[in-house]
Design a protein around this motif. Structure first.
Motif: not given
Ligand code: C2E
Ligand code: MG
Ligand code: MG
Ligand code: MG
Length: 289
Positions: A252-256
């Protein structure tokens, strides 16, 4: 002629050790000064919903603005702080900064959450968590808006650490296991932890799209998280291909860096406002499969 040479070698080695020790000691001293002078800054890296591109929160990441003008990354000074019993002071500084910054952030998005990193030392002594509850009282920030991240090592250290996290969770905080997959992890072990979120380490995200053996590991991690009903956050997403793959696998979630790097609070608030103003431009997250 052999003896003087080996003596010289010894002298050089000793001098090198002395220099190294001296530098280490002066760095500890400088870190103490930095805490007093407020040279430790907190930057925020957006955490986005992969399906919509919407920013749901951020991770607070500490940086040291060294008097030389150089920014020092936490991987360089957190271990030093831990060895010298200063990790707790850094964490308390970070959490006070975060709570001070959150007022303005919540005006841009009232539902936002901020994730804090806890070191194993913080979990053992519990002072950071007590400071958190005390500082949180009366700020209008709900417990569920503060996520607490700890690595596998943090959870494994002692029972006290797990108890502290279980209590934090009872109060309503969201608890995440960070850098998952890099330590000793099994389903049965994971099952016993007080957890809401599993953060998939960047090293596995990096392997998406390659056919190396470790590219299959991420499938197992996702299966594990799903069977334990943990929410997933993928770390270190740098390419659209990685984002698409993760979204297809229901992460569902991501960062980068594909979405944004960590930035000062003011920039993060501007980032939130811009996105809202642009009516969300989800192309970055939605293109492709
Ligand atoms: P972490 O908690 O796993 O944080 C993610 C790290 O990955 C951050 O590095 C972030 O800047 C970096 N990153 C995010 N996206 C990308 C990407 O797309 N590509 C690449 N190459 N890197 C990316 P950072 O800020 O240097 O922090 C390193 C570690 O230091 C953190 O890893 C965390 O374990 C620790 N740390 C940071 N802030 C704190 C803190 O306030 N307290 C404690 N105890 N530890 C902290
Ligand atoms: Mg983290
Ligand atoms: Mg991590
Ligand atoms: Mg990491």
């Amino acid at each position: 002629a052999l003896l003087p040479l080996s003596l010289l070698a010894w002298a050089l080695a000793l001098a090198a050790i002395a220099t190294w020790l001296g530098r280490r000691l002066s760095q500890v001293g400088e870190l103490r000064t930095a805490l007093v002078r407020g040279d430790l800054a907190v930057h925020y890296q957006p955490i986005v919903e992969l399906h919509t591109g919407r920013c749901r929160g951020a991770e607070a990441l500490v940086r040291w603005r060294h008097p030389s003008g150089r920014w020092i990354a936490p991987d360089e000074f957190i271990p030093l702080a831990e060895r010298h019993g200063m990790a707790g002071r850094i964490t308390r500084h970070v959490l006070r900064t975060v709570l001070a910054d959150m007022g303005a952030m919540l005006r841009a998005d009232a539902q936002l959450h901020i994730a804090l990193n806890l070191s194993p030392q913080d979990m053992r002594d519990g002072v950071a968590l007590d400071t958190l509850s005390a500082t949180l009282a009366g700020t209008g920030v709900a417990c569920r808006q503060i996520w607490l991240e700890a690595t596998e090592r943090g959870f494994m250290d002692v029972d006290a650490a797990r108890l502290a996290m279980a209590r934090a969770r009872q109060r309503g905080h969201v608890v995440a296991i960070d850098d998952f997959g890099t330590g000793y992890s099994s389903l049965s072990y994971l099952q016993a932890l007080p957890l809401d979120v599993l953060k998939i380490d960047k090293s596995f995200v990096d392997k998406i799209g390659t056919d190396s053996a470790s590219s299959t590991v991420i499938n197992h991690i996702i299966e594990m998280a799903r069977s334990l009903r943990l929410m997933m956050v993928a770390e270190g997403i740098e390419t659209q291909e990685q984002a698409d793959w993760l979204r297809r696998h229901e992460v569902v979630l991501g960062q980068g860096w594909l979405f944004a790097r960590a930035m000062p609070a003011q920039d993060f608030i501007a980032f939130l406002r811009e996105r809202e103003y642009a009516g969300l431009q989800p192309e970055a997250a939605l293109s492709g499969g």
